[in-house]
Motif scaffolding. Structure first.
Motif: not given
Ligand code: FES
Ligand code: FES
Lengths: 762, 162
Positions: A296, B16, B29
């Motif tokens: 990410r 998370s 996400d």
């Protein structure tokens, strides 16, 4: 883009626009039929035009890249060949085609083209999108229309002359029969397209699309939150990347805590990358850095914040804004390094003058600060090719840089242009593309590289600062008879830094009998580059403010002085063409036209009746073929900061405004952009690095500071020219001139609120 | 950590770290990329979302702080009456240039009108000055807010050609 095109971007012709490019006689269309029975029209550019215009030297792709396709259901898809950065070209170019094709705008779909030589030049810069494409795009549309009419005439077996087309239908006048384009598409696909130069274009009176208020083709999708921008790109199996570079330009990595970074959560790869050349920082190529790839973006960014990198010492003493200012002051005392232009004998004219004025002006470095930070997605494939999705203004240059730096064949670089969240010249550079491609190649995967805001501020190609020492002599009448500018600017690699030059023909050159432009240079390690209206965004402030000083010193109305200097309406000799554009002659009548228009609309002649403490200022600037005059009405707040009440702009960019919606937006946006620069914007260098790192210290204009901007177009009988840039420069001096009228204080250094802003001062 | 949040009326479960800003949970996400990243320090408004109807900067809102608040993003705002009106006023006036800031602008404008259906210029200044538009579309944002409110907008484009 070849070097001629690049020169348009870097140093836009100052004496420029008009009979814009027509497609060469050797450019031609071919027609083919789609699988579904539609018509495809493909434009083929002659080899020479491709070489000149096409960015990456790669062969025309095997995919079909039609300019126009007409489906059996009548939906017309038009390729928008240039990048969309908010300048509206994705709407404007299809409007030109659709007008001459004669289809209803609601049935038109604009589709972003990829980078491909078949489209010729594909870039956004220099405000040349309209002048380069105005005629060619209409010709493409008209050729398609002609083929559809011919297909109908053959179907009905009637003479061509009895048929007409409008709104996506061909009609046979005598019988009243009609066929929609969608039905005719298959038949038209079998015809030979006409020579482009042979088609007749419409009488502007018959326009149904050109000149009509047309909203942006993607606006609704933007407001739905659809994935349009570079930062939104998602490709399968994609990872996220960050790339840390030296805070001091040109710094190289000595060592970094790579092992520690690799162990952090979500991190898939971390490595040191080497820059491509010693001067890559100045050239905006690939520079040394540390890449981190993670699952990410936030993981990669968190890891970056834990990076400890040791960078090499710099080869020169650390540079700073303060040192530049001292050096400029010292250079101004002495003889200039070189003379750029000399007309008459300035010293003799100054000795004879009734009055002599001296003033020094300066302006700072600026950052582009596109609201979408630099980013790029790249996918390295097993066959060695790289596919790129980039918010770029200059995809061809980007593809070439990637190919050269990565050592791959230019034909193996494929570039998708995404919508860009602002350009302003920043995305003419390709540093973010080469970084993403390098990281993709090294890791053998698809990565989305995204810079954080501070990286974006610290690694720009800045609008260069500059310093002017002016001297002028006035005759007893108040008219300037002598003019000197000793310009102190920056040098890099033995030449004037990008966008840091003073054109020899800058006003008032040619209008004052004795004139000298000279130049001295300071070595610079900070990269510079074009920013919206390069040159003009800085020079207009200095020159048009000093002209205002001359008017006041000579007891003349600043409007009257300008009208007098430019003189009676006349056309000056035509300069040679540049970068495929034929340069139209400079017309002093157009200067007069916009000056008189803005004076009338703003009530300039009644400005003495304004309340005490409120003033009006005027400025004119010619750039990118556009003639723009602006008036600012302003006063001063109790805390000493300026308050701008209203701005008027009068603009002459020729006889036709292609899309009034976009045109007003460009002028209002450019005027407020320039206002923000004048009030607040400042980039300072300390110890070789950039001080400002986010919007807390770089104060972009906000809603509560944005005055109304009243825009007037003067439709003169000239070919239409571009509008992304010409409306920006005049507002800076017009504001400073208004503040002088309001307060008697002359602003000779930008930004105006330097002392009031809580950012760093120098 | 596992978090259950409500986004545009839907329950979403995300895995998370507690300190991850809501912005990146939404964008990377949940792949709701309409909410934009501009500054990361609550200075530009590009990341504006609604938390229980109140505009919030997603870039500085850790996922752990969201709790049970109803999150509305640009992808969902059109389902409210004010959201629908604001979006259509934006299109009618062709407000945007590059469009990058406009998700945040629409979110701030919608929150303003939901609270104050007849805003004055000063109200608009106050509610909208946390949203930067680098393209400077401010004149038309102001006009579009008034149009959505049904107030005379005083069109900012003086359209007379000479
Ligand atoms: S990105 Fe959140 S306010 Fe700028
Ligand atoms: S429209 Fe470009 S930043 Fe607002």
């Amino acid at each position: 883009m070849n070097s001629d095109d690049a020169s348009l971007l870097r140093d836009p012709p100052r004496s420029a626009p008009s009979p814009p490019a027509r497609l060469s006689r050797r450019a031609f269309l071919t027609a083919s039929v789609t699988a579904g029975g539609g018509l495809l029209l493909t434009l083929h550019l002659p080899a020479a035009a491709r070489a000149a215009g096409a960015p990456a030297g790669r062969p025309a792709s095997a995919e079909i890249n039609p300019f126009i396709s007409i489906a059996p259901d009548g939906i017309v898809t038009i390729m928008a060949k240039n990048p969309e950065i908010g300048q509206g070209m994705k709407t404007t170019l299809p409007m030109l085609i659709a007008e001459e094709l004669d289809v209803e705008w609601k049935n038109v779909r604009a589709k972003q083209a990829m980078l491909d030589p078949i489209y010729g030049p594909q870039f956004a810069g220099g405000s040349v999108g309209t002048p380069l494409n105005w005629i060619p795009m209409q010709q493409v549309g008209a050729a398609g229309r002609q083929m559809l009419i011919e297909a109908a005439a053959r179907t009905w077996n009637v003479p061509l002359a009895e048929c007409d087309a409008a709104k996506g239908l061909v009609r046979h006048r005598p019988s009243g029969r009609a066929l929609p384009y969608g039905t005719l598409a298959r038949k038209a696909a079998a015809l030979t397209p006409p020579e482009l130069d042979s088609v007749t274009l419409k009488n502007p009176r018959d326009y149904t699309i050109i000149g009509k208020f047309t909203g942006g083709v993607d606006s609704a999708r933007v407001l739905d939150g659809d994935r349009l921008f570079g930062i939104d790109v998602i490709v399968p199996e994609m990872s996220y990347a960050v790339y840390e570079k030296a805070p001091v330009f040109g710094g190289r990595v000595v060592r970094a805590n790579i092992e520690e970074i690799r162990a952090l959560p979500g991190v898939r790869a971390a490595f040191i990358a080497r820059g491509s050349a010693p001067d890559a920082a100045i050239e905006m190529g690939l520079v040394d850095g540390v890449a981190i790839v993670a699952d990410r973006w936030w993981d990669a960014e968190k890891a970056r914040r834990k990076l400890r990198v040791e960078w090499t010492a710099q080869h020169r003493p650390r540079q700073s804004t303060q040192a530049f200012e001292q050096e400029a002051a010292r250079l101004m005392q002495g003889a200039a390094h070189s003379i750029l232009r000399r007309d008459g004998d300035v010293d003799a004219a100054l000795a004879r003058a009734a009055k002599v004025l001296k003033a020094s002006y300066s302006y700072p470095f600026l950052a582009h600060a596109t609201l979408e930070p630099q980013n790029c997605t790249a996918h390295a494939k097993p066959d060695g090719s790289v596919e790129i999705w980039a918010p770029t203004q200059n995809p061809g240059a980007g593809a070439r840089l990637v190919a050269r730096t990565l050592g791959i064949d230019p034909g193996k670089v494929k570039v998708h242009m995404t919508r860009a969240g602002g350009g302003f010249g920043r995305r003419l550079q390709s540093d973010f593309m080469v970084e993403a491609a390098m990281i993709a190649q090294r890791t053998g995967r698809a990565v989305k590289l995204l810079w954080d805001r501070t990286q974006d501020f610290h690694h720009d190609a800045y609008r260069p600062a500059g310093f002017h020492a002016f001297t002028a002599g006035l005759a007893a009448s108040g008219k300037p008879v002598a003019f000197r500018d000793h310009f102190v600017t920056f040098a890099q690699n033995g030449r004037v830094a990008s966008s840091a030059n003073l054109p020899r023909d800058h006003f008032p050159a040619g209008y004052v009998p004795s004139l000298e432009f000279s130049q001295s240079l300071i070595q610079l390690d900070v990269p510079t580059g074009p920013m919206r209206n390069p040159g003009g965004n800085a020079l207009a402030f200095a020159f048009e403010s000093f002209i205002d000083e001359l008017a006041h010193a000579g007891g003349l109305d600043p409007l009257a002085l300008r009208l007098d200097l430019y003189g009676p309406p006349r056309v000056l000799p035509t300069p040679p063409s540049q970068g495929g554009l034929r340069i139209p002659p400079f017309d002093t009548g157009r200067v007069r036209g916009v000056l008189e228009l803005v004076a009338r609309k703003s009530g300039w002649s009644r400005r003495t009746a304004l309340p005490a403490g409120t003033g009006m200022g005027l400025a004119f600037y010619y750039s990118h073929f556009g003639y723009v005059a602006e008036v600012v009405k302003a006063s001063v707040n109790p805390d000493g900061t300026p308050r701008v009440h209203k701005i008027w702009a009068a603009v002459d960019i020729g006889r036709q405004i292609v899309n009034p919606a976009g045109a007003y937006n460009q002028v209002q946006g450019a005027v407020l952009d320039g206002l923000g620069q004048a009030l607040h914007l400042l980039i300072t260098v300390e110890n070789g690095r950039i001080v400002q790192g986010n919007f807390d210290t770089y104060h972009l204009l906000r809603m509560d500071e944005a005055p109304p901007v009243e825009v007037h177009f003067l439709l003169s009988d000239n070919e239409p020219t571009g509008l992304g840039e010409p409306a920006l420069p005049p507002v800076l001096p017009a504001l400073c001139n208004a503040l002088f009228a309001a307060t008697g204080t002359r602003i000779r250094s930008l930004p105006i609120n330097r002392l009031h802003s809580h950012g760093t001062t120098t | 950590m596992r978090y259950t949040i409500r986004v545009n009326g839907r329950r979403r479960v995300v895995e998370s770290d507690a300190d991850t800003p809501l912005l990146w949970v939404l964008r990377d996400d949940l792949r709701l990329t309409g909410t934009k990243f501009g500054c990361g320090i609550a200075y530009c408004g590009a990341c504006t979302v609604h938390l229980d109807g109140v505009p919030a900067r997603a870039c500085v809102t850790p996922i752990s702080a969201v709790g049970t608040a109803a999150i509305v993003t640009i992808e969902g705002i059109g389902r409210s009456e004010w959201g629908r009106r604001v979006k259509s006023a934006w299109l009618d006036l062709d407000v945007m240039q590059c469009g990058y800031c406009q998700a945040g602008q629409v979110m701030s404008a919608t929150a303003l009108l939901a609270k104050n259906p007849r805003p004055t210029d000063a109200d608009i200044d106050e509610a909208m000055s946390n949203n930067i538009c680098r393209c400077c579309t401010y004149t038309r944002i102001r006009a579009a807010i008034k149009r959505a409110a049904g107030l005379p907008a005083g069109d900012t484009r003086e359209a007379d050609h000479e």
